[in-house]
Design a protein around this motif. Structure first.
Motif, PDB file in Angstrom:
ATOM      1  N   ASN A 225       0.832  -1.134   0.072  1.00  0.00           N
ATOM      2  CA  ASN A 225      -0.018   0.027  -0.023  1.00  0.00           C
ATOM      3  C   ASN A 225       0.955   1.381   0.031  1.00  0.00           C
ATOM      4  O   ASN A 225       1.409   1.733   1.113  1.00  0.00           O
ATOM      5  CB  ASN A 225      -1.036  -0.041   1.112  1.00  0.00           C
ATOM      6  CG  ASN A 225      -1.848   1.165   1.593  1.00  0.00           C
ATOM      7  OD1 ASN A 225      -1.552   2.135   0.858  1.00  0.00           O
ATOM      8  ND2 ASN A 225      -2.769   1.101   2.267  1.00  0.00           N
ATOM      9  N   TRP A 226       0.897   1.976  -1.116  1.00  0.00           N
ATOM     10  CA  TRP A 226       2.048   2.868  -1.314  1.00  0.00           C
ATOM     11  C   TRP A 226       1.689   4.129  -0.385  1.00  0.00           C
ATOM     12  O   TRP A 226       2.637   4.903  -0.009  1.00  0.00           O
ATOM     13  CB  TRP A 226       2.317   3.381  -2.827  1.00  0.00           C
ATOM     14  CG  TRP A 226       2.934   2.235  -3.579  1.00  0.00           C
ATOM     15  CD1 TRP A 226       2.092   1.241  -4.417  1.00  0.00           C
ATOM     16  CD2 TRP A 226       4.381   1.698  -3.398  1.00  0.00           C
ATOM     17  NE1 TRP A 226       3.286   0.417  -4.862  1.00  0.00           N
ATOM     18  CE2 TRP A 226       4.261   1.016  -4.307  1.00  0.00           C
ATOM     19  CE3 TRP A 226       5.212   2.281  -2.954  1.00  0.00           C
ATOM     20  CZ2 TRP A 226       5.524   0.111  -4.633  1.00  0.00           C
ATOM     21  CZ3 TRP A 226       6.358   1.534  -3.007  1.00  0.00           C
ATOM     22  CH2 TRP A 226       6.483   0.501  -3.856  1.00  0.00           C
ATOM     23  N   LYS A 227       0.500   4.367  -0.088  1.00  0.00           N
ATOM     24  CA  LYS A 227       0.293   5.723   0.848  1.00  0.00           C
ATOM     25  C   LYS A 227       0.541   5.217   2.208  1.00  0.00           C
ATOM     26  O   LYS A 227       1.358   6.302   2.739  1.00  0.00           O
ATOM     27  CB  LYS A 227      -1.262   5.692   0.820  1.00  0.00           C
ATOM     28  CG  LYS A 227      -1.936   6.424  -0.522  1.00  0.00           C
ATOM     29  CD  LYS A 227      -3.384   6.613  -0.289  1.00  0.00           C
ATOM     30  CE  LYS A 227      -4.000   5.185  -0.195  1.00  0.00           C
ATOM     31  NZ  LYS A 227      -5.536   5.448  -0.181  1.00  0.00           N
ATOM     32  N   THR A 229       3.144   3.038   2.863  1.00  0.00           N
ATOM     33  CA  THR A 229       4.626   3.129   2.939  1.00  0.00           C
ATOM     34  C   THR A 229       5.370   4.146   2.946  1.00  0.00           C
ATOM     35  O   THR A 229       6.277   4.310   3.619  1.00  0.00           O
ATOM     36  CB  THR A 229       4.882   2.289   1.522  1.00  0.00           C
ATOM     37  OG1 THR A 229       4.205   1.000   1.375  1.00  0.00           O
ATOM     38  CG2 THR A 229       6.213   2.211   1.293  1.00  0.00           C
TER      39      THR A 229
END
Length: 729
Positions: A225-227, A229
């Motif tokens: 989940n890049w947000k 991360t």
């Protein structure tokens, strides 16, 4: 002048570091070397030793700038997220105000005494957890390593929670708040509410779908989940920058991170008390249910909360206190910080239940309106008679009391067919009885309540900034519990170690920011700390009271504090606290065995949580976490017991000569031909051999069976020589 009454002074330029076994393995009839040297239990960098007054030895260990800074650091470490989202839940679950009684009793029995013990050993020995327990007994040196491992495990997932808070904090600068309403989905023909949100709630949907984008099981990774991360990276950067200079950098931040949560809590309390329904929530919270207080489960959960609220066993308490002066009144600190922690929990509970009372009142009003509309429909259809309804009831502006009156009348008259009518009992107590804790309280229940506040974005910003600061205060102590012992033991640069530690933790922490990451957070929270920390603190208690000696420890405290501590602590440390901790350990093992190992998975189609058992590999991970955390204890014990490794000169078992010190010769050495230290030059001393016997017996003295660092401390047999200072803890 008699030989043994002289004061010998030597001024030489060199400093020789030799291991204890080398110094003790060479017997010689001459004690000249002993007269020329001073035995120091310390290393080259830490010169904080008990020397004659007037000595120019300077203490090079970092120190707190002020007593306030130190107290704020300890408060920041002990007061964490658990005070906000765990303590209120336990109060609600375990008898309301009655829960405070077992909590206070156990705070006095295990909380304050064990907190005082950790403060005292850290302050006296002035090392991190590894050095402290190596000092007490090298065979129990694994206690310190176990504390470091547990700290690392906890830091991995605790900083993820700070990352979640940072995400919500960043999303709070908009009006309306993004979790205020369910999102609308548009297709070619029409617009409709997102089904997953409609089946749950706006805040629940936002938490699981928008923030976590959670998968349906632990086995379904779903990718990063890049947000989250990015938020996790930001959290570790904040921790790294704050800790890179040790207490010199983190100490200044403590003024804000420790005090700001209290400002926010007080603001929320004042605002909450002005909200409709807040008094109902507080009344519900403090209404004692005395019958629940007698249940063993309540006492077990109170003991567990006391234990973890003060941060016992983590090593952070020891690390922070090791930067104090030795004459600091750590007894006062222990009592002060413990009660600050307790009153903070009570304050947070007041805030939580004031806000939840407001939320419950809003939900109850909606329930009354919806069910009143159902009654009007039933009256129009003729399913209910108008004669049942009291004449003063006005359904257009009905109150909760009037609705409950009508509800009771219909229930009595239509007893047989009442269930088919579909009416609900709208009681505010039913809503308040829904126990919510952890992330469910912070990111769902409390967040939903704030959407109804006037100027809700402001309160949301304040709330999540408070969570970030609460988390950072605890993280500082947790990281200090890792960095300080390693720096003290292995003499690495603190800046480099801090950066490496944070980088490694970030990359390992990526498992927590997968779509299935929330399930790993639950796993680590349940299995990485509870049992290992209990075992660590039990061993700490045994090490001080049984191996070092409770009587000598009390004498050390008297020397350090300037007064004798109460005998209350003597009996608590020696008898009561170990017994209570052992019972708590057994109860925790039984509870863990009775509770099926698993987690609550979010099912997207049903928009609800469902309990899933851990897969086989998940069970292996759970067991591995507990084993790895406690494994250093038996490993170090066997290594030291079997003499499997050499002892390096820079280790904790090393002794250094300091030339040029003024020391007093012992008055009883005349006629004693066995010296404690042979007067050879460094080049003549044989290389270390761990297998040699390092135990010595003086001529004419009884045989001693105690291991070094046992009852007699690192002083070995010097403690038996009159007029020679014992090795102080």
């Amino acid at each position: 002048m008699p030989k043994n009454s002289k004061v010998v002074k030597r001024e030489l330029d060199d400093e020789v570091i030799e291991s204890v076994k080398d110094l003790l393995s060479n017997e010689d009839s001459s004690d000249d070397a002993f007269k020329k040297s001073e035995l120091m239990v310390d290393d080259q960098e830490e010169k904080d030793v008990d020397v004659e007054e007037g000595s120019d030895v300077e203490d090079e260990r970092p120190a707190w700038n002020s007593k306030l800074q130190y107290i704020l650091a300890q408060v920041g470490f002990s007061v964490g997220l658990g005070n906000v989202w765990r303590f209120p839940y336990l109060c609600q679950k375990n008898g309301g105000g009655a829960y405070l009684v077992p909590y206070l009793v156990l705070l006095l029995i295990i909380g304050i005494p064990l907190f005082f013990l950790e403060l005292a050993v850290g302050q006296r020995i002035r090392r991190g957890s590894i050095g402290v327990w190596n000092y007490i007994s090298p065979k129990l040196g694994g206690i310190g390593f176990a504390s470091c491992v547990v700290c690392f495990f906890v830091a991995l997932y605790y900083n993820v929670i700070i990352g979640w808070s940072l995400f919500y904090f960043s999303q709070s600068f908009q009006h309306p708040l993004p979790w205020d309403q369910c999102p609308l989905v548009k297709n070619t023909s029409h617009t409709f509410v997102e089904p997953e949100c409609e089946k749950s709630s706006a805040t629940t949907y936002y938490w699981y779908r928008e923030a976590l984008n959670i998968s349906s099981s632990l086995s379904e990774s779903g990718g990063l989940n890049w947000k989250m991360t990015i938020c996790l990276l930001a959290a570790w950067v904040m921790v790294c920058l704050a800790m890179i200079k040790g207490i010199q950098s983190s100490g200044k931040i403590m003024y804000f991170s420790s005090l700001f949560p209290y400002v926010v809590l007080l603001c929320f309390l004042i605002r909450g008390l002005l909200l409709n329904g807040s008094v109902d929530g507080i009344r519900h919270m403090f209404t004692p249910k005395l019958e629940i207080m007698l249940e063993p489960k309540v006492w077990r959960e109170a003991a567990t909360q006391v234990f973890f609220a003060l941060g016992l066993g983590f090593g952070g308490v020891i690390a922070f206190s090791s930067y104090n002066k030795r004459d600091n009144n750590c007894h006062f600190d222990a009592v002060l910080v413990s009660f600050i922690n307790f009153f903070t929990s009570v304050l947070a509970t007041l805030v939580v239940f004031a806000v939840l009372g407001f939320k419950a009142n809003i939900i109850n009003e909606k329930c009354v309106i919806q069910n009143s509309e159902k009654i009007l429909k039933l009256l129009k259809l003729g399913n209910l008679s108008q004669d049942m309804i009291p004449h003063h009831i006005n359904f257009s502006s009905i109150t909760a009391e009037d609705y409950n009156l009508v509800y009771d009348i219909i229930q009595k008259v239509k007893e047989e067919e009442f269930d088919s009518l579909g009416l609900k009992s709208c009681q505010i107590e039913d809503e308040l009885n829904k126990a919510v804790q952890g992330t469910g309280l912070a990111f769902i229940a409390f967040t939903e309540a704030m959407t109804h506040f006037p100027a809700s974005p402001f309160w949301s910003v304040m709330f999540f900034l408070m969570l970030v600061n609460l988390g950072l205060g605890s993280m500082f102590g947790t990281i200090e519990g890792i960095i300080t012992p390693i720096v003290d033991t292995f003499k690495v640069r603190k800046e480099i170690l801090t950066v490496i530690c944070c980088l490694v933790a970030f990359f390992i922490g990526l498992i927590f920011v997968q779509r299935s990451g929330n399930y790993f957070v639950t796993m680590f929270d349940d299995y990485s700390a509870t049992l290992p920390l209990l075992i660590v603190v039990i061993l700490e208690n045994i090490a001080v009271t049984r191996i070092y000696g409770i009587d000598k420890f009390m004498e050390d405290l008297k020397d350090m504090l300037g007064f004798s501590p109460s005998q209350y602590y003597y009996y608590m440390w020696k008898y009561v606290s170990p017994l209570v901790l052992l019972c708590l350990l057994v109860a925790s093992i039984v509870q863990m065995g009775l509770s099926p190992p698993g987690y609550n998975a979010w099912i997207e189609d049903m928009a609800t949580e469902e309990f899933h058992s851990y897969p086989t590999w998940g069970m292996i991970v759970c067991i591995s976490l507990m084993v790895l955390a406690i494994l250093p204890v038996p490993i170090v014990f066997m290594v030291r017991r079997c003499n499997l490794i050499d002892d390096s000169s820079g280790s904790l078992a090393s002794v250094s000569y300091k030339r040029g010190r003024i020391i007093k010769e012992p008055v009883n050495l005349e006629g004693d031909n066995t010296s404690l230290i042979h007067g050879k030059s460094p080049s003549e001393v044989p290389s270390p051999n761990f297998g040699k016997n390092i135990y010595r017996k003086q001529t004419g003295s009884p045989t001693l069976d105690t291991a070094p660092n046992g009852r007699y401390g690192i002083g070995y047999l010097m403690a038996d020589m009159p007029d020679m200072p014992e090795s102080d803890l």
